[in-house]
Structures are given as C-alpha cells and as structure tokens.
Design an enzyme around this catalytic site. Sequence first.
Site, short mmCIF file in Angstrom:
data_model
loop_
_atom_site.label_atom_id
_atom_site.label_comp_id
_atom_site.label_asym_id
_atom_site.label_seq_id
_atom_site.Cartn_x
_atom_site.Cartn_y
_atom_site.Cartn_z
N TYR A 440 37.42 45.64 39.90
CA TYR A 440 36.22 44.88 40.28
C TYR A 440 36.38 44.14 41.61
O TYR A 440 37.47 44.06 42.14
CB TYR A 440 35.71 44.00 39.15
CG TYR A 440 36.46 42.79 38.67
CD1 TYR A 440 37.58 42.29 39.30
CD2 TYR A 440 36.00 42.11 37.53
CE1 TYR A 440 38.22 41.15 38.82
CE2 TYR A 440 36.64 40.98 37.05
CZ TYR A 440 37.75 40.50 37.70
OH TYR A 440 38.37 39.39 37.23
N GLU A 441 35.27 43.67 42.11
CA GLU A 441 35.22 43.00 43.42
C GLU A 441 35.78 43.89 44.53
O GLU A 441 36.41 43.42 45.47
CB GLU A 441 35.98 41.66 43.39
CG GLU A 441 35.77 40.77 42.17
CD GLU A 441 34.32 40.54 41.81
OE1 GLU A 441 33.44 40.83 42.61
OE2 GLU A 441 34.06 40.07 40.68
#
Lengths: 603, 603
Positions: A440-441
Amino acid sequence: MTTYVTPIDNMRFLLNDVFDYSSHYASFEQLREVTSDLIDVIVLECGKFCEKELSPLYQSADQEGCHFNDGQVTTPRGFKLAYDKYIQAGWNSLSYPEEFGGQGLPQSLGFIRSGMLSASNWSFNMYLGLTIGAVNTIIAHGTDSQKQQFLPKMSEGRWTGTMCLTEAHCGTDLAQIQTKAIANDDGSYTITGSKMFISAGDHDLTENIIHIVLARLPASPKGTRGLSLYIVPKINITAAGDMLASNHVSCGSIEDKMGIKGSSTAVINFDGAKGYLLGEINKGLECMFTFMNTIRIGTALQGVGATEAAYRLSLNYAKERLSMRALTGKKYPEKVADPLIVHPDVRRMLLTQKVFSEGGLAMVYYACKLSDKIDYHVDEVIRRQSDQKLGLLTPILKAFLTETSVESTNLGMQIFGGHGYIKETGIEQIVRDVRISTIYEGATAIQALDLLGRKILLNKGQELRRFCTEILIFCRKNSIISTSPHSRKMNKLVWPLAKEVLRWQKYTLKIMLKSNKNKDLIGSASVEYLMYSGYLFMGYMWAMMAKTAHDNIDKGLRDPSFNQGKIDTADFYFERIFPRVESLSTTMMKDPYGMMNMSEKAF
Amino acid sequence: MTTYVTPIDNMRFLLNDVFDYSSHYASFEQLREVTSDLIDVIVLECGKFCEKELSPLYQSADQEGCHFNDGQVTTPRGFKLAYDKYIQAGWNSLSYPEEFGGQGLPQSLGFIRSGMLSASNWSFNMYLGLTIGAVNTIIAHGTDSQKQQFLPKMSEGRWTGTMCLTEAHCGTDLAQIQTKAIANDDGSYTITGSKMFISAGDHDLTENIIHIVLARLPASPKGTRGLSLYIVPKINITAAGDMLASNHVSCGSIEDKMGIKGSSTAVINFDGAKGYLLGEINKGLECMFTFMNTIRIGTALQGVGATEAAYRLSLNYAKERLSMRALTGKKYPEKVADPLIVHPDVRRMLLTQKVFSEGGLAMVYYACKLSDKIDYHVDEVIRRQSDQKLGLLTPILKAFLTETSVESTNLGMQIFGGHGYIKETGIEQIVRDVRISTIYEGATAIQALDLLGRKILLNKGQELRRFCTEILIFCRKNSIISTSPHSRKMNKLVWPLAKEVLRWQKYTLKIMLKSNKNKDLIGSASVEYLMYSGYLFMGYMWAMMAKTAHDNIDKGLRDPSFNQGKIDTADFYFERIFPRVESLSTTMMKDPYGMMNMSEKAF
C-alpha cells in the site's frame, strides 16, 4: 505474547548522540523551546502510553477484527477508549500548527511519536496516520476558510481523515479513475463514485470522517491531468465547521484481509455527496502527493516498528528457549541445553533484524530533520534543497524499510520455530501485518520507478550526486587517511562504503545513458536499484552510528556494552548485509531485452 | 480464486525430454512395465483428480479450519469425501509394495503424485504425506509381523500415520525428549508422555491412526542415544490387524495457526498407551531418519507446488489486469491501459517465480531417480552411492525450495497489489500456508547444518566432489570447446556455472580447514552455504533444461514457443538469479568472531 517496550536507549542514542536533535531544533527560531529534555519527556511519556494502552490491544484486535453491520463499522474492543485517551493526553495535536489548535511542535517529533504508535499497535495507528496525511494536505492546498473549517476539529481529534484514490479497477493507475465531480452553483461539487481499499474509511472512533477524494470533472482531460482533489466529509458541515446531515457517503463493505485486522479497509460510496475543491482544478494528483509523501514516511516507520517488535520478541525467545549445545561446547552446563542465542545462525538472524531495526530508525530520523528544514529554515535555497533531498530519500525509506521489515519479521518467526507459526506467540501476526507495507501507499515497484525515473534520471542525478558527496566527505573524515582518533577502526566501514558510493554514481550514469536507447531498463533495474541504494543509505547510517559509539566511549557516555554493541552491530552490517550490493549491482545492470522479448505465451 | 491446473506440458518436458523417466524405469527389472504411456496416464488422471476434487476445497478449508470438540478432530467440509474418493481411485496405494496390497510402482512416481496433491491442496495432502513417511519407516525397520499387521491397512488407506517427535519443551533438540517407554512382559511397551505439533495427529478421515513415537526407556542413556522408536496405534489392534479398544491415546487440543488450517496440528497425549518397538532399542533416532528423509522431499514438493500455484495465479492476473502503459509506448492501444505483464518489473517477478517453480520441480525429479536406484538397482555400490548422493541433495531440496517458495509466493502476492492482501483472491492463503515449510520437518538452519556438517564435512567433501564433477562434465560437453550443436548458446550458461562449481569446492575446502579452528564457522556459514549450493544445483537444472529445449527444437518436438520459453527462462535464471551466489559467497565466508563475541546484553 507481543508486548511493546519503548527502545528508549536506542532512541536517545539516535536523537541525542547521533543526530543531536536539540541543536537541530535550536537552529530554528520557532523551535527554540524544543530542548533535549522536552524531547526526552515526549519519548518517555508517549512510550508509556504505547506500552500501557496500545500494546495490550494488539493481539486482541487481530483476533476480533473490525465489524460491519448495517453500513457501520465498529472497531475492535478497546480501540474507542484508547482513542479517547490518546486525544485527551494531547498526543494527536502534537505537531499540528498552533493556529489550528495544535501544539506547534515540529513534524519530526510527530514522526518519532508515530513510529512508537505503529510499533506497538499497527492497526490502531492507521486511524491516526491517515489523518496526519489529510491535515497536511489541507494545510498545503486548502483555502483559509477550509483550514478554519476542518483543521481545528481534526487537530482536536474529533474528526479523522482518509485518502480516497483506489477504485475497483485501478490502484496504481490513477488515470483510470472514474469518480465524477459536478460543479454546483454554490461553489461546491457533487461527487459520485465508489472508492476501494480506503484505510480508516469508516469506524466508530469519531463523529465525522473527512475524505480527501480524487475525482474528475466532466470537461477535464483524460488521464491523471484531469483529476482534481476534493474534501468530502462523511457528515456535511457548515462553513463554521458545525455538523449538518449525512452527506450521501456510505460504507459498502470492509475487506477480509491477511492482517492489520483492527484497521478497517472500506469500500466508500459517494452517491452525490457534497465536496469542496482542494487546490486547483486538474491539479489533484500534485496536491495528493503532499498526502502520499507524509504517508510514505509513515509506512517506512510501520516497517521499522514491526522489525523492532519482531526483533524484541525473538530476542527474548532466543535467550529463554533451551535447545542443543553450542558448537564450541556447552555454554550453560548447569542447564539441560544452551539457549538459542549461543547458535551462530540464530545470532545471524537476530543481528539481521537488529541492523534493519536500528539502521532503519536511523534512516527515518535522518530524513525527518529535512522535513523540519523544509518547514522552518529561513533560507529558501535550503528549504528547496531539503525538499529535493527528502524527495530522493522518501521512496528508499518507504520501499527499502518495508521490504527489509518483511525479511526481518520472517526471521523473527524462524527463530521461534514451530511455535512461531501458531497464533499464541504473536510473531505470526507481525508477519501478516507487515506484509501490506510493501504494497500500500505505492508498492515497491512504484517507489522504485519514482526513485530512479523521477527523483534521479529526471534531474540527471544531481540530487543523488549531492547525497553521495555528503557520504564521501563523511567517509574521508573517518578513514585511515584522516586524523580521526577512530580512523583505524572506522576504516573497515567507510572504505567499502566509499568505494560503493562511487560505483553508485557510475551505475546511475550507465543506466541513464543506456535507458536513452531502451526505456525498459529503467523498469527492469529499478527495484534492485532501489534496494541497492537502500543498503548504501543504511551503510552510511551504520558508519555514522559506529562513529558516535566510538565517541561515546571516549566521552564515557552511556553503558559501555551498549556502545560496543553498536560498534559490533555496525561491523556485522558491513560484513554480512552490505555485501548484498554485489549481487544487486550485477543483476540490476543486466539488459532487459531477453525478458521483454519473451512472448506472453511462453510464460 | 485459486484453481489448480496440472502443469502437464512442463511435467512431460521434465519426465520425458529432460530426465527420460521411461528409460530410467526400463533399466530396472522390476519396473519394465512403467512405460512413458503409463507415466502420462498417471500424471493426467491424478491431475484431473486434483483439479476436480482437491482444488475446490483449498480455500474453503482455510476459511473453515479444523474443529476440535470432545477430544475429537473434525476436518473441514469435503475432506472426508475427497479422502474416500482418493482411496477408491487407488491413488493412495500407488507406490506401496505389492506384498502389502500396494501397486508396487516406484517411489519416484509417488513423489510426482504428491507434488500435484500438495500444489492443489496443501492441507489435505498432509494426511497422506505423513502416512507415506510412516509406511516407509515400518518397511525399513519393522519386523515381518509388524509389516503384515500395519502396512496392508495403511496401503488400503484405512489407517493413516503420524510422526511424533516434538514435545512442548523441545523440537529440534530431541535429546530433551521426556516421553517414557516401559517394557511389558508380553514384549510390548507402555508409552507415557505428551507430543506437540503432530501433523494429522487426529482427524475423522480414517478409523485408526498409527503414531510413530520417539520415547525413552528408563535404563537408556540420556540424550538422543537413549531414544527408541515405537508404533503406537490410536486404537489398539490384534496381531492380525483387527481393531481392539482405545489405546489411551488422546488428542489434547489443536493449534490455531497462521495457515494450513485444514491440516490438524495436534497435541497427542499417550497415557500408558500400548506401543511396539520399531527397530532396535536406542536406535530410534536413526530409524526416524527414514521417516524424515521421505518427509523432507515431500516438504520440498510442497514448496514447489505453492510456487507453481502462486505463479499461475499471478500470471493470470498479470495478463488480465490493466494498469499503466508500457515504458516503451502503448502495447494494447485499444484498451484503456496495458496489462501488467508489459511492465519489466512484473516480468521480473513472474520469471523469478517461474524459475523457482520449474527449476525446483526439476531438482526434485532429478533426485527422485536416486530414490529408485536405491530401491531397485542390482549393484550394491550404485545403491550406496545413490543413497549418499540423495543424502547430500535432500537438505538442499528441503531448505532451498521452501525458502525460494516463500520468496516466490510473496512475489505472486506483490503482483496482485492491494488485491493480493485480501482473502478473496486466494494468494494470501498460499503465502500463509507456505510459511510453515521452512520451519517444520527440520528448519532451514537444521537442514543447513545437516548439509554442511554431516553430509559434506563429515566425509571430507567426497560426495560433493562427485556431484561437482558430474556438473563440470555436463558443462564441458555443452561449452564452446565442445562439438555440441548448441555450444555457442549454451556457453553463456555453462561457463558461469562451471566457474562457480569450481569455487564451490574451493569455498568448501576453506570452510573445512577454517572450521577446525573455529567450529562456529560451520553454523555461521551454513544457511548461506546451503542457499549458495541451491543456486548452483538449480543452475545445473536450468542449463540441462535449456539444452533439452535446444534439442527439442532440432527434433521438432513440442510447441516452439514452449521450447523458446524454456531457453529464455534459463537465460533469465543465469542473468538475474544466479548472480546471488556473489553476495552469498562473500558473506558466508566471513569469520564469525565478531558476532559470536558479542555479549548477550549488547543485543
């Protein structure tokens, strides 16, 4: 059982001895009050909070998970109470600006705090971390009235924030975003679309949630250049910030995930919700980068925190569990067997975790100073240079420190043997939780393209050269040709480091030239290039920590075994971890022709 | 959704083209009937069974897990029915001896079948895999009457088997085993103690479970030399094999684990159970090695199976999921974006899985031939040499192929991005399941000590030299100095391989000499030495596969894109994976003084 213990000695070593944070703060007019005593109190008190309030909820939140009933998410038992205590203790507003009700302390202290939060309870910290990103985005791109409308309540902890980018058909490729914005007569917008994988997207901790949403106006161009950013509150509010009625924002479902089960990952549906433009039209992606840069350092800290937790847990086990005898003969003849820690491979696994944990925290603390320079330095040139340097380092921090955290936590589990695979011990939860961090990110490959493509090749390696020069100067100052009192001992660290830093520049130049002919080389080299860069950056940190430990011994500062431990760990890093650059530099430089020419059928 | 698809093309390529299994079988008097047609039918039909009966239960078994109520374990829905079908179809008795009701087919075919079972449903295969180990142990060490008593029912699938070593306070360190055996007047023994982490320790698939138990007689010496092996049925039986009454064997609990949730991992309590000595008194550990060697190859196959499953799943996703455009320009302009597979780093991740999956299967199939030679070869010298060679290769197979499976399945997950972290997709289950494989049946560090300490240093590297010579002969035959028609193309593979094989021997000699002075070097080098050895062994396999693919092209055999795919994949292996030997050989050779001298306090 996972139990957070504040690594106070290590934090003091880094904050005081290595990076001298109090002098750093004293160099800025606005931060004169942030003395070393204040830093110490913050670390100690926040550590206590994490130990007492958050750590006990880590395993229970995993077992219970979040609940989704009648369109409403309920967080695991204890989260709401812990959140309220967190707010009351004033931890939330720590580094928010005073004009919006914050305590006006520097971002770096905010990151230091966040590192402890995520090390003690990853899922809980998700609700806080996303809010920091939302606040920073509003500070950077909001109008004055938007700031007054949203920031005081977010600083107060009454509202949290989210980042709404991903849709079912696109995550990385934001060009495909379909969520629509339609302009209303009153200057607001009507937002319609469905967002997915929204961390802290819905919960029961606060009365309102402020979504930061990427959407597209009908007349906007296709692709990412047609995206604009909107503030969309779950409950609509007046200009003064008072709550109105529900804003046609609903939670469609939450995901059943591998880990971080106490963190709700929601589908958020915007069915004609009222939104407020944040920044300029069609500049949404650029504005969103403020959010992402904050969050990426936060994710790096999550990785480091998990590494620290796994190290601590497996170290305790390695000292207690009796198994076999040392290869060189009994070490504890009075016991039925020696503890695991006498075995060379167990030490190898422990020290690998230790170098990534402590070296990783050093990397983040090093970078956090840049964040303060950006915010407070009087010289515009320094501000810009700091921004560029942080831009260079951020993808390394995010990807390298999460990849090494996956490795480290798995090594921690390995030390536990069969006991590591069962839930009771707690280490398998850390392994599951940490697995999201490389995804994620911005997944590792995205960070790698950002590093090599944007942060290095786009400015022809200028920023990298500056960083390399800094490392080379450090190396020279501490090498055998210097007058440093520790030059003999330091030479075995700084010599291989300096040699490799020169190669770093050489390889970069080669990639730059070769990629003119074949752009695929950027993609094929990028992940290994990023990891290679990470080992160099971390090498710089370990050399710096070794030097500081030598200085400490001279000064009679700290426990001698602590300082010697740092020196030995730095040696371990350069002997057994740093040589990974050899293979990485070989493979990253390989032409991608073969693999790119393979037909899809041949896979 | 995880769906098993038999990798039939790859299996045929390996079994027919690369390893010519039908000639191998034809060289043994007893195996003349095992023609290539028969092999093909077995692979195809077993593959269908796995696809139709086992694969659909993979995810549901994870969601449901095993149940423990009133001292009885119930397996997930569908397992009992699938087990009955498995037995009825005759798959269980495939490679058991005809005299005990088996079909008398070779062990290698049994392994080939097991590989497919574990790739399609890891947990289900646990119940079958442990039984094979128990059967082999009884065949090797049982008396004639014990064989008649136990084997027909186990071959028939009416009873399963287990391996009971671990106790709460000891896993690896079997010297600490406390389970007691007391001799009875009738020649049987009374077994008392509690065993932990017993895979397939209790379940509802069969009417009886045959535990193979390590225990200690009161007069036996301390340590592992005082251990004897016992057959302890859950339900006691008569000499004729008829069921009597419960044997004071009970299941205390089952573990809540990270993965393989359909497999029961039980605490088994023996409260004065009747046991039968297997092999000689105090030779229990040696006898147990028969069990462990079988199981270790089985675990290697589990790793390879999971790698194959993750590869297949992520490959499909990479072909379907549209994200971004190729760096070199649009590849599918008619679509909103290009599929993931156009991106260099996605290809790197896919091909890394592919080399480990196909290269790993090749390693096991190569080793399985040795198992047949041990069983069937007329020449006692060849039998002994094959046994020694398999002994050398087994720890590499077990540890290297499970470590690479952890890497591979995680890369598979990485390709899925956020979708990989949620349960629905199925890949996160594979990542959780595979994690046990580097731990159980002897953790990686144990395999590494077995390889370097026992299998190499104990016989002064003799067996390794023989294997190296074999590889060097292959390299010479296919290098540029040979008359092989593909020598030019093969040279880029066999040249680095040969060079490194020479270094392998040099490093081994160095470790041998240095470890005389410092035994810790064996432990500190061992894991990296094993991984280093694995990359060499796999390099040999990829060079062999490339050569076969070139030959196939000459002969017009198989799809040209298939053969070219093998050649390209071999190139990828040598360009981007094999260079890992550089860093490994650097770090494994480092003196362990520093890390061994570190005080425990400094950790």
